[in-house]
Motif scaffolding. Structure first.
Motif, short mmCIF file in Angstrom:
data_model
loop_
_atom_site.label_atom_id
_atom_site.label_comp_id
_atom_site.label_asym_id
_atom_site.label_seq_id
_atom_site.Cartn_x
_atom_site.Cartn_y
_atom_site.Cartn_z
N ALA A 8 0.97 -1.43 0.14
CA ALA A 8 -0.07 0.16 -0.10
C ALA A 8 0.91 1.36 -0.17
O ALA A 8 2.02 1.12 0.50
CB ALA A 8 -0.82 0.05 1.20
N ILE A 9 0.49 2.34 -0.53
CA ILE A 9 0.84 3.57 -0.43
C ILE A 9 -0.01 4.23 0.27
O ILE A 9 -1.20 4.70 -0.11
CB ILE A 9 1.08 4.29 -2.06
CG1 ILE A 9 2.09 3.21 -2.83
CG2 ILE A 9 2.00 5.51 -2.05
CD1 ILE A 9 1.75 3.29 -4.45
N VAL A 10 0.53 5.27 1.53
CA VAL A 10 -0.46 6.35 1.94
C VAL A 10 0.24 7.80 1.51
O VAL A 10 1.31 8.02 1.61
CB VAL A 10 -0.24 6.09 3.56
CG1 VAL A 10 -1.08 7.28 3.99
CG2 VAL A 10 -0.97 4.67 3.91
N GLY A 11 -0.61 8.41 0.84
CA GLY A 11 -0.09 9.52 0.55
C GLY A 11 -0.34 9.51 -1.22
O GLY A 11 0.14 8.53 -1.70
N SER A 12 -1.02 10.55 -1.80
CA SER A 12 -1.16 10.54 -3.23
C SER A 12 -0.75 11.59 -4.10
O SER A 12 -1.20 11.96 -5.01
CB SER A 12 -2.55 10.01 -3.62
OG SER A 12 -3.53 11.07 -3.11
N GLY A 13 0.17 12.56 -3.34
CA GLY A 13 0.91 13.55 -3.97
C GLY A 13 1.73 13.12 -4.94
O GLY A 13 1.79 12.10 -5.55
N ASN A 14 2.97 13.95 -4.89
CA ASN A 14 3.86 13.81 -5.87
C ASN A 14 4.73 12.35 -5.72
O ASN A 14 4.84 11.75 -6.67
CB ASN A 14 5.11 15.01 -5.76
CG ASN A 14 4.54 16.25 -5.64
OD1 ASN A 14 4.30 16.50 -7.01
ND2 ASN A 14 4.76 17.05 -4.74
N VAL A 15 4.95 12.03 -4.48
CA VAL A 15 5.51 10.78 -4.36
C VAL A 15 4.58 9.59 -4.45
O VAL A 15 4.91 8.43 -5.00
CB VAL A 15 6.36 10.85 -2.83
CG1 VAL A 15 6.99 9.30 -2.57
CG2 VAL A 15 7.50 11.72 -2.91
N GLY A 16 3.62 9.54 -3.85
CA GLY A 16 2.61 8.61 -3.82
C GLY A 16 2.14 8.01 -5.07
O GLY A 16 2.02 6.89 -5.66
N THR A 17 1.97 9.33 -5.90
CA THR A 17 1.66 8.86 -7.46
C THR A 17 2.67 8.22 -8.28
O THR A 17 2.61 7.60 -8.92
CB THR A 17 1.22 10.25 -8.01
OG1 THR A 17 0.07 10.84 -7.24
CG2 THR A 17 0.82 10.30 -9.52
N ALA A 18 3.96 8.91 -7.90
CA ALA A 18 5.21 8.23 -8.65
C ALA A 18 5.25 6.86 -8.23
O ALA A 18 5.50 6.06 -9.35
CB ALA A 18 6.44 9.09 -8.18
N LEU A 19 4.97 6.58 -7.05
CA LEU A 19 5.22 5.25 -6.46
C LEU A 19 4.12 4.45 -7.45
O LEU A 19 4.28 3.12 -7.75
CB LEU A 19 5.10 4.99 -5.17
CG LEU A 19 6.27 5.50 -4.33
CD1 LEU A 19 6.15 5.32 -2.84
CD2 LEU A 19 7.42 4.56 -4.39
#
Ligand SMILES: NC(=O)c1ccc[n+]([C@@H]2O[C@H](COP(=O)([O-])OP(=O)(O)OC[C@H]3O[C@@H](n4cnc5c(N)ncnc54)[C@H](OP(=O)(O)O)[C@@H]3O)[C@@H](O)[C@H]2O)c1
Length: 203
Positions: A8-19
């Motif tokens: 899972a990824i928590v955070g959908s900003g720059n890094v979350g979206t990149a991941l």
């Protein structure tokens, strides 16, 4: 402990979206969450395709490996979402350096060592934090090489697990040891931050 999800990824900003983009490209299922809920992620998941699943934060936390892609100032609050983080590996993508008052808070410790105290029981791995998000997710022809990601942790088995995942995501992982050893090299503003390396294939 049996978790519902693997990644899972928590955070959908720059890094979350990149991941999320990297998981999608590697054809690996991943959940993604933010503070605003799954409906706010519909456009992103539509763009990234069926491997990326929008979920609530609570569901994301029921995962074996959680990428914490949130501002450093939110880590302490985030840590309080669970009393016990045992059984989870948390990948710490945060950079404390620009957060107000960070030096007083970490008291001379590596920021990830402090972050680990905020998520009791978690196995924390610092990584995916030293490149701009756009570079992290940019495609690289494997004939040219694999982009290097640096990892540091005080829990070696967790470092090995994230190194394997990083390789599956198309990277060349380099483990730097403990937070207070090689890990300091990827703590802003130290030597490896914003340095983009590519491991060339042997010929
Ligand atoms: N930007 C870069 O190129 C870069 C590169 C390497 C490392 N970093 C580090 O990576 C981290 C994230 O940076 P970013 O640029 O991706 O930040 P960002 O664009 O501001 O996005 C932050 C995300 O975190 C979510 N969030 C914050 N607190 C949360 C909580 N308690 N629970 C769930 N979600 C939460 C926000 O949710 P909402 O969307 O609902 O507000 C948002 O989606 C930072 O620590 C930064 O230092 C950034």
């Amino acid at each position: 402990m049996v978790m519902s999800n693997q990644y899972a990824i928590v955070g959908s900003g720059n890094v979350g979206t990149a991941l999320a983009r990297l998981f999608s490209r590697a054809n690996i299922d991943v959940s993604i969450a933010n503070t605003r809920g799954p409906d706010s992620l519909r456009t992103l998941t539509a763009e990234l395709g069926p491997r990326v699943h929008a979920v609530a934060v609570e569901e994301a936390l029921d995962s074996e490996i959680i990428f914490m892609a949130i501002p450093w100032s939110g880590v302490s609050t985030f840590g309080k979402l669970l009393d016990d983080w045992s059984g989870r590996i948390v990948v710490d993508t945060s950079n404390a350096h620009w957060a107000p008052g960070w030096e007083e808070i970490v008291q001379g410790r590596p920021s990830s060592e402090y972050n680990a105290t905020q998520l009791p029981g978690a196995s924390l791995v610092k990584g995916f934090n030293q490149l701009p998000a756009g570079v992290l997710s940019s495609e690289l022809d494997p004939r040219i090489g694999r982009r290097v990601v640096f990892l540091a942790t005080d829990v070696p088995e967790a470092g090995d697990r994230i190194a394997r995942l990083a390789a599956d995501l198309g990277f060349s992982p380099v483990q730097l040891g403990r937070f207070d050893e090689g890990g300091l090299l990827i703590q802003t503003p130290h030597a490896l931050v914003l340095r983009s390396f590519v491991e060339r294939p042997f010929r």
